[in-house]
Design an enzyme around this catalytic site. Structure first.
Site: not given
Ligand code: SAM
Length: 193
Positions: A33-36, A79, A104, A144
């Protein structure tokens, strides 16, 4: 107020390794959701809030929708493994260059540990292609991964193009989870193949 608890992992990593500096251009992969991105906006000064320091850029990408954030450009419903996304990133980044790529990202967990591990490693390997297009010499990558059989391969591929690669396990990351981060620093653009 952070949008997600994952913020504390990045804060911990960046407090120690000081990767995010005012004026830097940062790509946040899997940003929702955008924390990083919130942390990055603050640390690279992308809103220009601190007039004494240079102003950086933050671009976040996610398959999901990311709610707007002052100081960040978001590519929602994109993506990161898609070359079309890479082309858009090049346009959004000043000088078409990034200082830091952070990820992440995580696939939707299937519950099958090995399969999830493999999926995440494959996604992370695509970050090396992205680096080749946008990461400037000397740049860094935080990524990650879930530990498993293929982690070694990812580490090797990172070590071929970064001078310093290490594994980091932030305290904020749950002990029982297999989640780890590779921190790869000193990107060398002109690698010997
Ligand atoms: N770091 C984020 C934060 O602090 O708000 C949290 C990230 S969350 C653990 C992982 C995210 O990776 C998910 O929202 C997922 O939709 C995204 N994701 C997974 N595969 C992806 C891809 N191929 N391209 C872009 N985003 C992807």
């Amino acid at each position: 107020n952070y949008r997600c608890r994952s913020a504390f992992k990045l804060l911990e990593i960046d407090d120690k390794y000081k990767l995010l500096k005012p004026g830097f251009n940062v790509i946040d992969c899997g940003a929702a959701p955008g924390a990083w991105s919130q942390i990055a906006v603050h640390r690279v000064n992308s809103t220009g809030a601190n007039g004494e320091f240079p102003c950086g850029t933050v671009v976040g990408i996610d398959l999901l929708r990311i709610a707007p954030l002052d100081g960040a450009h978001f590519l929602s419903n994109h993506d990161i493994t898609d070359p079309v996304t890479h082309a858009k990133l090049l346009e959004l980044l000043p000088g078409a260059q990034a200082h830091v790529i952070m990820s992440d990202m995580a696939p939707n967990a299937s519950g099958f540990k090995e399969m999830d591990h493999e999926k995440l490693i494959t996604m992370s390997l695509s970050l090396i292609d992205l680096a080749e297009k946008v990461l400037q010499t000397g740049g860094s990558l935080i990524c990650k991964y879930w530990d498993g059989a293929l982690a070694h391969e990812l580490r090797q591929k990172l070590s071929a193009v970064f001078r310093d690669v290490r594994t980091v396990k932030p305290k904020a990351s749950r002990k029982e989870s297999s989640e780890l981060f590779f921190l790869a620093r000193s990107y060398r653009k002109n690698k010997i193949v």
